[in-house]
Motif scaffolding. Structure first.
Motif, PDB file in Angstrom:
ATOM      1  N   VAL A  26      39.610  33.363  31.815  1.00  0.00           N
ATOM      2  CA  VAL A  26      38.549  33.938  32.649  1.00  0.00           C
ATOM      3  C   VAL A  26      37.187  33.549  32.069  1.00  0.00           C
ATOM      4  N   ASN A  27      36.294  33.072  32.915  1.00  0.00           N
ATOM      5  CA  ASN A  27      34.942  32.698  32.498  1.00  0.00           C
ATOM      6  C   ASN A  27      34.127  33.962  32.254  1.00  0.00           C
ATOM      7  N   VAL A  30      31.490  34.940  34.776  1.00  0.00           N
ATOM      8  CA  VAL A  30      31.963  35.587  36.004  1.00  0.00           C
ATOM      9  C   VAL A  30      32.027  37.097  35.812  1.00  0.00           C
ATOM     10  N   ILE A 134      37.968  42.446  37.215  1.00  0.00           N
ATOM     11  CA  ILE A 134      37.496  41.114  37.604  1.00  0.00           C
ATOM     12  C   ILE A 134      38.437  40.039  37.051  1.00  0.00           C
ATOM     13  N   HIS A 137      41.737  39.878  38.909  1.00  0.00           N
ATOM     14  CA  HIS A 137      41.474  39.251  40.210  1.00  0.00           C
ATOM     15  C   HIS A 137      41.306  37.737  40.058  1.00  0.00           C
ATOM     16  N   GLU A 138      40.534  37.308  39.087  1.00  0.00           N
ATOM     17  CA  GLU A 138      40.258  35.890  38.904  1.00  0.00           C
ATOM     18  C   GLU A 138      41.519  35.100  38.551  1.00  0.00           C
TER      19      GLU A 138
END
Length: 237
Positions: A26-27, A30, A134, A137-138
Motif C-alpha cells: 500500500v502506498n 494514498v 484504506i 480496500h487498496e
C-alpha cells in the motif's frame, strides 16, 4: 478469492497493522490522502524498514505536530460520513470505531457516543483505523482470517495507576475470540488492534489450505523475546 491471513504471533496493534499493509504494497501517500479527506491535518506519517528478531518489516510512525481539538465518537463518525472516502472504507472505519468505543465505554462506565478520545485529538487512532480500512480496500482482499490472538501478560502503566494486561477495554472487545498467553510481560493486543481484528476477521483459525502469494511484516516499537511484529500472509484459493 484473495485472502489475507493475520498471523498474530505477537498480538496486534494499530501501528503494526498499518506497517503490515504498507509492507504488502500500500502506498503511504494514498493513506495520507485518505486521512486528509476527513479534514484531519497537522500530522506526519513516516514508514521505514526495520528488523526485529532478524526479520525485516515496515515500521510506521505518526507524529502529531499541531494542537488538536477533543474528539468523541460522535465527532469521528461525522467526519467519516461527511468525507469523500469510498463507501466500503467508511463502513469498515465506522465499525472499527464502534467496536473500540464499545470496549472503552464498557470498561470505563461511559456512554459510547460521548466517549472522548483524548490523546492528540485521536489522530493516532484515526490514522490506524481509517488507514487500515484504506489499505484493505487498496489491496482488494475478499476476506480476512486471523490466528488466535497472543495477548501478553502482566500490568500496563497508565499515569500513576497500573491495569492488568490485556486492558479492560481490549478484553471487552475480544469476547468470544480465541486467545492465549505464553507469559511474555507486555501488552501484545491493544484496544485499537482488538477493534481492527474483530471487525475484519471472518474467522479465527489455523492457516487455511491455500496457495501463498506474498508475506509481509508490520513492526512494533519494542524489543521483546519474540519479534514484535504482525505477519500477514496473502493467499489465493
Amino acid at each position: 478469492m484473495k485472502t489475507l491471513y493475520l498471523d498474530c504471533f505477537c498480538g496486534i496493534s494499530g501501528d503494526k497493522m498499518l506497517g503490515l499493509l504498507v509492507d504488502l504494497g500500500v502506498n503511504l501517500d494514498v493513506i495520507i490522502e485518505g486521512i486528509n479527506k476527513m479534514g484531519v491535518s497537522g500530522f506526519l506519517i513516516k514508514a521505514e524498514r526495520k528488523k526485529s528478531g532478524f526479520i525485516e518489516g515496515t515500521n510506521v510512525w505518526v507524529n502529531v505536530y499541531e494542537e488538536q481539538p477533543y474528539r468523541n465518537l460522535k465527532d469521528i463518525i461525522q467526519m467519516i460520513e461527511s468525507s469523500t472516502l469510498a463507501e466500503n472504507i467508511k463502513g469498515m472505519s465506522k465499525q472499527m470505531f464502534y467496536n473500540l468505543a464499545r470496549g472503552e465505554a464498557k470498561a470505563h462506565g461511559q456512554d459510547e457516543m460521548e466517549l472522548l478520545f483524548h490523546e492528540k485529538g485521536a489522530v493516532d487512532t484515526i490514522v490506524d483505523i481509517v488507514g487500515t480500512a484504506i489499505g484493505i480496500h487498496e489491496l482488494g482482499f475478499d476476506r480476512v482470517y486471523s490466528s488466535p490472538l497472543h495477548l501478553g501478560s502482566g500490568f500496563l502503566k497508565m499515569g500513576e495507576k497500573r491495569i492488568p494486561i490485556p486492558s479492560p477495554a481490549a478484553i471487552e472487545i475480544l469476547k468470544s475470540v480465541p486467545v492465549y498467553s505464553s507469559g511474555i510481560p507486555a501488552e501484545l493486543v491493544t484496544p485499537t488492534g482488538a477493534a481492527i481484528v474483530v471487525t475484519l476477521a471472518e474467522e479465527f483459525r489455523a492457516l487455511p489450505p491455500m496457495a501463498i502469494v506474498k508475506v509481509g511484516y508490520g513492526c512494533g516499537k519494542r524489543e521483546l523475546e519474540i519479534p514484535d511484529m504482525l505477519r500477514g500472509v496473502v493467499m489465493k484459493a
